[in-house]
Each structure stands twice: as structure tokens, then as C-alpha cells.
Design an enzyme around this catalytic site. Structure first.
Site, PDB file in Angstrom:
ATOM      1  N   SER A 121       0.412  -0.828  -0.335  1.00  0.00           N
ATOM      2  CA  SER A 121      -0.891  -0.095   0.136  1.00  0.00           C
ATOM      3  C   SER A 121       0.979   0.950   0.175  1.00  0.00           C
ATOM      4  O   SER A 121       2.140   1.311   0.400  1.00  0.00           O
ATOM      5  CB  SER A 121      -1.166   0.128   1.638  1.00  0.00           C
ATOM      6  N   GLU A 123       0.402   3.635   1.627  1.00  0.00           N
ATOM      7  CA  GLU A 123       0.699   4.276   2.855  1.00  0.00           C
ATOM      8  C   GLU A 123       1.408   3.712   3.972  1.00  0.00           C
ATOM      9  O   GLU A 123       2.052   4.118   4.706  1.00  0.00           O
ATOM     10  CB  GLU A 123      -1.544   3.300   3.777  1.00  0.00           C
ATOM     11  N   TYR A 144      -1.341   0.555  10.379  1.00  0.00           N
ATOM     12  CA  TYR A 144      -2.053  -0.263   8.722  1.00  0.00           C
ATOM     13  C   TYR A 144      -1.233  -0.129   7.830  1.00  0.00           C
ATOM     14  O   TYR A 144       0.063  -1.474   6.953  1.00  0.00           O
ATOM     15  CB  TYR A 144      -2.923   0.473   7.777  1.00  0.00           C
TER      16      TYR A 144
HETATM   17  P1  NAP Z   1     -10.976  -5.432   1.573  1.00  0.00           P
HETATM   18  O1  NAP Z   1     -12.131  -5.030   0.676  1.00  0.00           O
HETATM   19  O2  NAP Z   1     -11.202  -4.597   2.915  1.00  0.00           O
HETATM   20  O3  NAP Z   1     -11.425  -6.431   1.629  1.00  0.00           O
HETATM   21  C1  NAP Z   1     -10.313  -7.094   2.381  1.00  0.00           C
HETATM   22  C2  NAP Z   1     -10.412  -8.622   2.351  1.00  0.00           C
HETATM   23  O4  NAP Z   1      -9.710  -9.278   2.937  1.00  0.00           O
HETATM   24  C3  NAP Z   1     -12.137  -9.471   2.622  1.00  0.00           C
HETATM   25  O5  NAP Z   1     -12.304 -10.581   2.018  1.00  0.00           O
HETATM   26  C4  NAP Z   1     -12.240  -9.936   4.272  1.00  0.00           C
HETATM   27  O6  NAP Z   1     -12.158 -10.929   4.232  1.00  0.00           O
HETATM   28  C5  NAP Z   1     -10.366 -10.500   4.257  1.00  0.00           C
HETATM   29  N1  NAP Z   1      -9.920 -10.646   5.727  1.00  0.00           N
HETATM   30  C6  NAP Z   1      -9.973  -9.769   5.969  1.00  0.00           C
HETATM   31  N2  NAP Z   1      -9.110 -10.337   7.901  1.00  0.00           N
HETATM   32  C7  NAP Z   1      -8.769 -11.367   7.383  1.00  0.00           C
HETATM   33  C8  NAP Z   1      -8.432 -12.517   7.843  1.00  0.00           C
HETATM   34  N3  NAP Z   1      -7.944 -12.847   9.464  1.00  0.00           N
HETATM   35  N4  NAP Z   1      -7.781 -14.270   7.249  1.00  0.00           N
HETATM   36  C9  NAP Z   1      -9.013 -14.180   6.196  1.00  0.00           C
HETATM   37  N5  NAP Z   1      -8.816 -13.251   5.422  1.00  0.00           N
HETATM   38  C10 NAP Z   1      -9.388 -12.193   5.781  1.00  0.00           C
HETATM   39  O7  NAP Z   1     -10.034  -4.699   0.962  1.00  0.00           O
HETATM   40  P2  NAP Z   1      -9.903  -4.792  -0.909  1.00  0.00           P
HETATM   41  O8  NAP Z   1      -9.576  -2.686  -1.079  1.00  0.00           O
HETATM   42  O9  NAP Z   1     -10.085  -5.501  -1.641  1.00  0.00           O
HETATM   43  O10 NAP Z   1      -8.291  -4.055  -1.270  1.00  0.00           O
HETATM   44  C11 NAP Z   1      -7.181  -4.889  -0.937  1.00  0.00           C
HETATM   45  C12 NAP Z   1      -6.091  -5.290  -0.612  1.00  0.00           C
HETATM   46  O11 NAP Z   1      -5.228  -4.874  -1.239  1.00  0.00           O
HETATM   47  C13 NAP Z   1      -6.017  -5.346   0.525  1.00  0.00           C
HETATM   48  O12 NAP Z   1      -5.124  -6.066   1.194  1.00  0.00           O
HETATM   49  C14 NAP Z   1      -6.073  -4.013   0.837  1.00  0.00           C
HETATM   50  O13 NAP Z   1      -4.908  -3.663   2.444  1.00  0.00           O
HETATM   51  C15 NAP Z   1      -4.737  -3.149  -0.488  1.00  0.00           C
HETATM   52  N6  NAP Z   1      -4.529  -2.790  -0.582  1.00  0.00           N
HETATM   53  C16 NAP Z   1      -5.593  -1.974  -0.712  1.00  0.00           C
HETATM   54  C17 NAP Z   1      -6.436  -0.344  -0.880  1.00  0.00           C
HETATM   55  C18 NAP Z   1      -7.095   0.430  -1.732  1.00  0.00           C
HETATM   56  O14 NAP Z   1      -7.736   0.934  -1.729  1.00  0.00           O
HETATM   57  N7  NAP Z   1      -8.675  -0.649  -1.996  1.00  0.00           N
HETATM   58  C19 NAP Z   1      -4.615   0.323  -1.768  1.00  0.00           C
HETATM   59  C20 NAP Z   1      -3.857  -0.141  -1.174  1.00  0.00           C
HETATM   60  C21 NAP Z   1      -3.565  -1.505  -0.754  1.00  0.00           C
HETATM   61  P3  NAP Z   1     -14.198 -10.558   5.087  1.00  0.00           P
HETATM   62  O15 NAP Z   1     -15.158 -10.611   3.722  1.00  0.00           O
HETATM   63  O16 NAP Z   1     -14.258 -11.975   5.369  1.00  0.00           O
HETATM   64  O17 NAP Z   1     -13.498  -9.572   5.986  1.00  0.00           O
END
Ligand code: NAP
Length: 327
Positions: A121, A123, A144
């Protein structure tokens, strides 16, 4: 190329779009799921194989890797909310940092020839002045960001010490109609839709001046695929290269519905982050040069799609089709 892909975080925004993309390309998709539902991937039921597991539990991760026998592993699961990470730094480190390491270790041991993508990220850059590229110093300003950095370094370690094919995509903010309402973009587009439908009068926000480099999540997952197709594993930043303020986001979302945002938005100091990153904006040239990647969606396209989706969703929840037709 197609094969077997294991996605953690498949119930989330990016995981669900990535699963769609991989299925279109002919991959067999295995999704790690910790709860009872499929979340954003519910429409893919029957087309993906669900594997129960949790980043906090090494045995479940090992079982998932053994079952999936993956060619590609995408670690998208995490505690993803920066504000939550200030409230729960230990839980965030456990899932976002140590959880990623648990998965990477399972892959290293049980599927050593698999390619691995880690969702890093922007961040992690925190107080490093923008624009940032993959050579910029890391200086996270949130638990984070620090947890993501721990996972990021483990990917680097595995690549450099063990020759593992592993990359980190350092992605800037990306949004979509599937974004959780915990994030400002979706909070704004949903509120605009609800205000338009007369379901809400006011929207409370933190810092209207905060600026972000916002892209569409479908562009973000396209970049993931391109990174995994590189000849050599190389970390890259992925973002639009432009920033917009929260105020601009609000003005675009409300403007799409001909609403005057100044009549509805109030600032709430309780919603301010304890500390803001300095200025996060991607240097998009690396991903452009190395992957031929450029975003397909503009900021305006993104906001309009999110507003339209929220309007349709809220109207259907309220059984108010007339309001949609009149929008
Ligand atoms: P998101 O919609 O919040 O999805 C997070 C996922 O992680 C969900 O499927 C959640 O499952 C799962 N999860 C959380 N805790 C877990 C655990 N203990 N064991 C297994 N699964 C778990 O995030 P996103 O926006 O798709 O982002 C995808 C990745 O990219 C993340 O790692 C995020 O940090 C990274 N990222 C995102 C952005 C952005 O702007 N979107 C930018 C940079 C990096 P549940 O449905 O069960 O909660």
C-alpha cells in the site's frame, strides 16, 4: 497463460474483481474465505472453489495451499482500514502483517514454484514527499502502513534470500461500487444517493482538504495481472498520478445528482485521522513503462459509476423506482 489461482480476500472489493478477470482468462480460481458468506464475490458462487481459512491460522492457510496447488497466489486479505488500525494496532499487525507472512511461508514451503502477489500500500510511504515510486523511502504514518510494510519486507526477503517469484504491488487508493462504506469515497457516494432520495439530510466528514490518488479497482486488478506476467519479479507502484481532495470528491458526487453539497456536508473533528500522510501520489511512469499499464477510468468516471450504483441500490432497497427514473 492460465492455471490455478488462489486468492485471499476474495470476498472484498479487489478479490472479487480479480476473480472475475481470472475466470474470464480461463483460470481455476480458489478463494480463501473466513466467514459464512461470499461478500462481493457472491455472484461468483459455483464458479470458484471456496476454501475456509483465516490469515490468523497457519494450519488453515497450509490446507488451502495444499488443496489449491496454485500457480499464482494473490494475497489481498488484510485488515484494510487505516482508521481502524489506530484503534486496533495489534489486531492489524496480526492480520495485515503477520497474517501475510504466515501465508507466504505456507506458499514457500508447499508451493515453491508458485508466483505470489502481495497487496502492498501507498500508506507505507506515509511522510515521504510525493510523487512516490518503488525506490522512494518508506515512512508509514499509521499502524496499517507499518503492518503492510512488514509484509512487504517479507516478500522482498523471500525473493532475495530464497529466489521466490514474489512481487509487491504498491497500490494507491482504488475504489468502486464494491468499496466498503467504511471508506470515504463510498461514504460520500452513498450519502449523495440517499440525500437525493430523501433518506438522509446530512453527511459528516473529517478533513475535506485531505488529498488522495484515487483510481478504479478494476484498473488496480488489471495492474496486478500485468505484474504477475512480468518476466522477472519486480515491485512497482500503481496509481493514477493525480490527486483530488475530499472536497472535490464530494463536489463531483453531489454534482452528478445536481445537489449543492454545501447544504448537506458538515465537518466532524471526531472523524479526522490522528495524523495524515504528507502527500501520497503515484509516479505512474514505472508501471506505464514496464507493464504498458495506464488506467482506463478517470476520476470523474469512477465517481459517476459509484453514485449511479448507490442510487440504484438505495432506490431498490426503498422500492422507489420513480426516484431513479427521475435522477
Ligand atoms: P477489502 O474490500 O477491505 O477486502 C479485505 C478482504 O480481506 C476481505 O475479503 C476480508 O474478508 C479479508 N480478510 C480480512 N481479515 C481476514 C482474515 N483474518 N483472514 C482472511 N481474510 C481476511 O479490501 P480491498 O480494497 O479489496 O483491498 C485488497 C487488498 O489491497 C488489501 O490487502 C488492501 O490492504 C490492499 N490495498 C487496497 C487499496 C485500496 O485502495 N483498495 C490500496 C492499497 C492496498 P471478510 O469479507 O471476511 O471481511
Amino acid at each position: 497463460m492460465s492455471g490455478r489461482a488462489l486468492i485471499t480476500g476474495i470476498t472484498g472489493q479487489d478479490g472479487s474483481y480479480l476473480a472475475e478477470l481470472l475466470l474470464e482468462e480461463g483460470w481455476s480460481v480458489f478463494g480463501l474465505v473466513r466467514g459464512p458468506g461470499l461478500g462481493c464475490a457472491a455472484h461468483l458462487a459455483g464458479r470458484i472453489e471456496v476454501l475456509e481459512g483465516d490469515l490468523r491460522s497457519a494450519p488453515t492457510l497450509r490446507a488451502a495451499v495444499e488443496r489449491a496447488r496454485p500457480d499464482h497466489v494473490y494475497n489481498l486479505a488484510a485488515q484494510t482500514c487505516v482508521r481502524t488500525s489506530f484503534r486496533d494496532p495489534v489486531g492489524t499487525a496480526e492480520v495485515t502483517g503477520a497474517g501475510a507472512i504466515r501465508l507466504i511461508e505456507a506458499v514457500r514451503e508447499l508451493a515453491p514454484r508458485a508466483r505470489l502477489y502481495q497487496a502492498s500500500s501507498s500508506e507505507m510511504f506515509g511522510s515521504t514527499p510525493g510523487p512516490q515510486n518503488s525506490g522512494s523511502p518508506f515512512a508509514p504514518r499509521s499502524p496499517y502502513g507499518a503492518a503492510k510494510l512488514q509484509a512487504h519486507w517479507h516478500v522482498t526477503t523471500c525473493r532475495e534470500c530464497y529466489g521466490m517469484w514474489a512481487v509487491s504491488g504498491i497500490q494507491f487508493n482504488h475504489e468502486s461500487p464494491r468499496r466498503s462504506e467504511a471508506f470515504v469515497s463510498r461514504k460520500v457516494t452513498r450519502a449523495a444517493a440517499r440525500i437525493q432520495l430523501g433518506l438522509q439530510a446530512q453527511l459528516e466528514l473529517g478533513d475535506l482538504g485531505a488529498r488522495r490518488d484515487w483510481s478504479h479497482a478494476q484498473d488496480a486488478v488489471r495492474a496486478m495481472r500485468l505484474m504477475m506476467a512480468q518476466e522477472e519479479p519486480r515491485d512497482l507502484v500503481v496509481g493514477s498520478g493525480e490527486t483530488h481532495s475530499v472536497e472535490e470528491l464530494v463536489a463531483s458526487a453531489f454534482g452528478a445528482l445536481d445537489l449543492d453539497w454545501r447544504r448537506h456536508v458538515v465537518q466532524d473533528p471526531a472523524l479526522l485521522r490522528p495524523v495524515e500522510p504528507v502527500h501520497l501520489v503515484a509516479d505512474p511512469s514505472e508501471a506505464g513503462d514496464r507493464l504498458g499499464f495506464s488506467p482506463r477510468y478517470s476520476f470523474q468516471d469512477l465517481v459517476e459509476e459509484m453514485v449511479a450504483a448507490d442510487l440504484a441500490r438505495e432506490a431498490s432497497l426503498q422500492d422507489a423506482p420513480a426516484a431513479v427514473a427521475g435522477a
